[in-house]
Design a protein around this motif. Structure first.
Motif, PDB file in Angstrom:
ATOM      1  N   TYR A 132      -2.796 -11.669  -7.324  1.00 44.55           N
ATOM      2  CA  TYR A 132      -2.546 -10.680  -6.226  1.00 44.55           C
ATOM      3  C   TYR A 132      -1.691  -9.374  -6.864  1.00 44.55           C
ATOM      4  CZ  TYR A 132      -0.434  -8.272  -2.321  1.00 44.55           C
ATOM      5  OH  TYR A 132      -0.716  -7.067  -1.429  1.00 44.55           O
ATOM      6  N   PHE A 140      -5.774   0.639 -10.071  1.00 47.27           N
ATOM      7  CA  PHE A 140      -5.089   1.994 -10.375  1.00 47.27           C
ATOM      8  C   PHE A 140      -5.214   2.284 -11.352  1.00 47.27           C
ATOM      9  CE2 PHE A 140      -2.008   1.305  -6.492  1.00 47.27           C
ATOM     10  CZ  PHE A 140      -1.428   2.191  -5.934  1.00 47.27           C
ATOM     11  N   VAL A 144      -7.731   5.879 -12.333  1.00 42.49           N
ATOM     12  CA  VAL A 144      -7.185   6.419 -13.653  1.00 42.49           C
ATOM     13  C   VAL A 144      -8.310   6.638 -14.651  1.00 42.49           C
ATOM     14  CG1 VAL A 144      -5.661   7.243 -16.101  1.00 42.49           C
ATOM     15  CG2 VAL A 144      -4.758   6.197 -14.340  1.00 42.49           C
ATOM     16  N   PHE A 177      -9.525   5.562  -0.345  1.00 39.03           N
ATOM     17  CA  PHE A 177      -8.532   5.144  -0.378  1.00 39.03           C
ATOM     18  C   PHE A 177      -7.066   5.841  -0.500  1.00 39.03           C
ATOM     19  CE2 PHE A 177     -12.083   0.972  -0.339  1.00 39.03           C
ATOM     20  CZ  PHE A 177     -11.395   0.702   0.377  1.00 39.03           C
ATOM     21  N   TYR A 181      -4.360   5.461   2.598  1.00 34.14           N
ATOM     22  CA  TYR A 181      -2.842   4.923   2.542  1.00 34.14           C
ATOM     23  C   TYR A 181      -2.124   5.695   2.363  1.00 34.14           C
ATOM     24  CZ  TYR A 181       0.836   3.324  -0.504  1.00 34.14           C
ATOM     25  OH  TYR A 181       2.170   2.542  -0.145  1.00 34.14           O
ATOM     26  N   ASN A 185       0.778   5.252   5.558  1.00 34.01           N
ATOM     27  CA  ASN A 185       2.245   5.578   5.381  1.00 34.01           C
ATOM     28  C   ASN A 185       2.904   6.984   6.559  1.00 34.01           C
ATOM     29  OD1 ASN A 185       2.790   3.761   3.610  1.00 34.01           O
ATOM     30  ND2 ASN A 185       1.892   3.889   1.844  1.00 34.01           N
TER      31      ASN A 185
ATOM     32  N   ALA B  18      -1.947   4.655 -15.186  1.00 31.18           N
ATOM     33  CA  ALA B  18      -1.622   4.577 -14.089  1.00 31.18           C
ATOM     34  C   ALA B  18      -0.328   3.148 -13.474  1.00 31.18           C
ATOM     35  CB  ALA B  18      -2.718   2.994 -14.536  1.00 31.18           C
ATOM     36  N   MET B  19       0.803   2.779 -14.632  1.00 27.88           N
ATOM     37  CA  MET B  19       1.414   2.053 -13.889  1.00 27.88           C
ATOM     38  C   MET B  19       2.759   3.453 -12.716  1.00 27.88           C
ATOM     39  SD  MET B  19       1.048  -0.892 -14.056  1.00 27.88           S
ATOM     40  CE  MET B  19      -1.135  -0.464 -13.732  1.00 27.88           C
ATOM     41  N   LEU B  21       1.170   5.789 -11.755  1.00 27.46           N
ATOM     42  CA  LEU B  21       0.749   5.853 -10.104  1.00 27.46           C
ATOM     43  C   LEU B  21       1.036   5.326  -9.020  1.00 27.46           C
ATOM     44  CD1 LEU B  21      -0.773   9.011  -9.386  1.00 27.46           C
ATOM     45  CD2 LEU B  21      -3.278   7.070  -9.856  1.00 27.46           C
ATOM     46  N   LYS B  22       1.063   3.587  -9.656  1.00 26.55           N
ATOM     47  CA  LYS B  22       1.412   3.097  -8.793  1.00 26.55           C
ATOM     48  C   LYS B  22       2.603   2.542  -8.466  1.00 26.55           C
ATOM     49  CE  LYS B  22       2.326  -2.048  -8.403  1.00 26.55           C
ATOM     50  NZ  LYS B  22       2.654  -3.413  -9.466  1.00 26.55           N
ATOM     51  N   ALA B  25       3.356   5.735  -5.804  1.00 24.50           N
ATOM     52  CA  ALA B  25       2.933   5.040  -4.752  1.00 24.50           C
ATOM     53  C   ALA B  25       3.014   3.939  -3.667  1.00 24.50           C
ATOM     54  CB  ALA B  25       1.471   4.818  -4.811  1.00 24.50           C
ATOM     55  N   VAL B  26       3.969   3.128  -4.322  1.00 22.47           N
ATOM     56  CA  VAL B  26       4.478   1.645  -3.797  1.00 22.47           C
ATOM     57  C   VAL B  26       6.018   2.387  -3.371  1.00 22.47           C
ATOM     58  CG1 VAL B  26       5.683  -0.019  -4.618  1.00 22.47           C
ATOM     59  CG2 VAL B  26       3.414   0.264  -5.235  1.00 22.47           C
ATOM     60  N   HIS B  28       7.053   5.479  -2.667  1.00 22.91           N
ATOM     61  CA  HIS B  28       6.736   6.749  -1.500  1.00 22.91           C
ATOM     62  C   HIS B  28       6.234   5.713  -0.104  1.00 22.91           C
ATOM     63  CE1 HIS B  28       8.567   9.595  -3.595  1.00 22.91           C
ATOM     64  NE2 HIS B  28       8.269   9.036  -4.744  1.00 22.91           N
ATOM     65  N   GLY B  29       5.738   4.412   0.126  1.00 21.18           N
ATOM     66  CA  GLY B  29       5.540   4.050   0.708  1.00 21.18           C
ATOM     67  C   GLY B  29       5.719   3.193   1.681  1.00 21.18           C
ATOM     68  N   ASP B  30       5.708   2.565   2.667  1.00 18.94           N
ATOM     69  CA  ASP B  30       6.496   1.754   3.420  1.00 18.94           C
ATOM     70  C   ASP B  30       6.777   0.244   2.905  1.00 18.94           C
ATOM     71  OD1 ASP B  30       4.499   0.841   4.345  1.00 18.94           O
ATOM     72  OD2 ASP B  30       4.336   1.235   6.284  1.00 18.94           O
ATOM     73  N   VAL B  33       2.317  -2.213   0.844  1.00 16.06           N
ATOM     74  CA  VAL B  33       1.436  -2.061  -0.026  1.00 16.06           C
ATOM     75  C   VAL B  33       1.624  -3.826  -1.052  1.00 16.06           C
ATOM     76  CG1 VAL B  33       0.492  -0.836  -2.747  1.00 16.06           C
ATOM     77  CG2 VAL B  33       0.846   0.492  -0.674  1.00 16.06           C
ATOM     78  N   ILE B  34       2.640  -3.558  -0.939  1.00 14.48           N
ATOM     79  CA  ILE B  34       3.300  -5.010  -1.710  1.00 14.48           C
ATOM     80  C   ILE B  34       2.653  -6.130  -0.779  1.00 14.48           C
ATOM     81  CG2 ILE B  34       4.430  -6.504  -2.929  1.00 14.48           C
ATOM     82  CD1 ILE B  34       3.621  -4.249  -4.520  1.00 14.48           C
ATOM     83  N   VAL B  45      -4.013  -1.140   2.567  1.00 15.97           N
ATOM     84  CA  VAL B  45      -4.455  -1.412   1.523  1.00 15.97           C
ATOM     85  C   VAL B  45      -5.515  -1.207   0.332  1.00 15.97           C
ATOM     86  CG1 VAL B  45      -4.149  -4.141   1.859  1.00 15.97           C
ATOM     87  CG2 VAL B  45      -6.174  -3.139   2.889  1.00 15.97           C
ATOM     88  N   PRO B  46      -5.149  -0.118   0.103  1.00 15.54           N
ATOM     89  CA  PRO B  46      -6.152   1.209  -1.002  1.00 15.54           C
ATOM     90  C   PRO B  46      -6.747  -0.137  -1.795  1.00 15.54           C
ATOM     91  CG  PRO B  46      -3.939   0.941  -1.966  1.00 15.54           C
ATOM     92  CD  PRO B  46      -3.420   0.353  -0.209  1.00 15.54           C
TER      93      PRO B  46
END
Lengths: 231, 72
Positions: A132, A140, A144, A177, A181, A185, B18-19, B21-22, B25-26, B28-30, B33-34, B45-46
């Motif tokens: 997962y 992600f 990028v 996407f 997303y 939110n 990338a990490m 950014l993730k 995103a996570v 500031h999300g609710d 996502v996880i 689900v992006p």
């Protein structure tokens, strides 16, 4: 359980995934874009498998859930290789294939290591968590990499129309996407957004199928600066 | 040799970007996502591939409300 509209969208999406492979074979581009086609073929098979699992076991079943998340991880790895396929085509004249392969393996290994580092505290179902997390992290990374590839295309003034459209479609797919997303939110209770996510899943196969069907491999875009040169 | 080092540097930069950014995103999300929640409305689900509806996560045990994930 999903309603008729969701089933309809899902069916269209699955048919479009199959159409990409058919259109690529018809335009004799299957081998040139092998990983894109493998990814779309896998997506098609995963959709069929998911439907089987959903209809047999139901949406709340662990069978469907396991199948969904493991196939999602597999598909994300497929998408990563499809993106690398586009990288190798964009940079094919620079003879950097060896370095691209090295970088791709390194990045995939780094992402896998990071994902494992995140989930290693889980006392049970470590592999499920890992699959997962890897799927999510690779998304992600793909995002990028797509923007980096688009930057390289602009910088190198790439003129191959089909290649540009394939990369742009991937950029639009990832961006859509991300926007969806963010919207969800902001307003998680908006029911319309419930249908937007599966519709967005149709963007990529639709754009790629159109690209293989209508855009010739030899088609070139005239760079704006050449068009603007006074005679 | 220097080319290989450049490749390693670029790969690490992409990974870090990338990490980051993730994480943004996570954060500031609710949190959806996880983890998806059983009977709750479908979470955003992006990273979803295809149009199939998203099932609840397989490793949720029992019907208790889901706490925030400890590894976020």
């Amino acid at each position: 359980m999903p309603g008729p509209l969701e089933y309809g969208i899902w069916l269209i999406c699955t048919l479009l995934e199959g159409a990409v492979v058919v259109c690529a074979v018809r335009s004799h581009s299957f081998r040139r874009y092998i990983f894109l086609n493998v990814y779309m073929g896998l997506s098609f098979l995963a959709s069929v498998g998911r439907y089987q699992a959903l209809s047999h076991y139901g949406i709340a079943s662990s069978q469907y859930a396991y199948f969904y998340y493991y196939s999602d991880a597999l598909l994300t790895i497929g998408l990563y290789f499809a993106l690398l396929n586009l990288y190798s085509l964009v940079f094919d004249e620079m003879k950097v294939e060896r370095y691209l392969r090295f970088g791709a393996v390194l990045l995939l290994a780094g992402t896998a290591w990071f994902s494992y580092a995140v989930v290693q505290q889980s006392s049970h179902r470590l592999f499920s968590h890992f699959a997962y997390e890897l799927s999510q992290n690779l998304y992600f990374v793909g995002l990028v990499l797509t923007y980096a590839l688009w930057g390289a295309i602009v910088k190198m003034r790439e003129t191959r129309a089909r290649l540009i459209q394939l990369v742009l479609a991937l950029g639009v797919y990832f961006s859509a996407f991300a926007a969806n997303y963010a919207l969800q939110n902001l307003s998680s209770k908006a029911t319309i957004l419930h249908f937007v996510t599966p519709i967005l899943g149709c963007i990529l196969p639709a754009a790629w199928a159109y690209c293989f069907l209508r855009v010739n491999e030899e088609t070139r875009l005239a760079p704006a600066r050449l068009v603007a040169v006074p005679r | 040799m220097s080319r290989k080092l450049t490749v390693i540097l670029l790969a690490m930069l992409v990974l870090v970007g990338a990490m980051s950014l993730k994480t943004v995103a996570v954060t500031h999300g609710d949190g959806s996502v996880i983890m998806a929640n059983g009977g709750a409305p479908q979470p955003p689900v992006p990273w979803k591939n295809g149009g199939a509806p998203q099932p609840p996560v397989p490793w949720k045990n029992g019907g208790a409300p889901q706490p925030p994930v400890p590894w976020k």
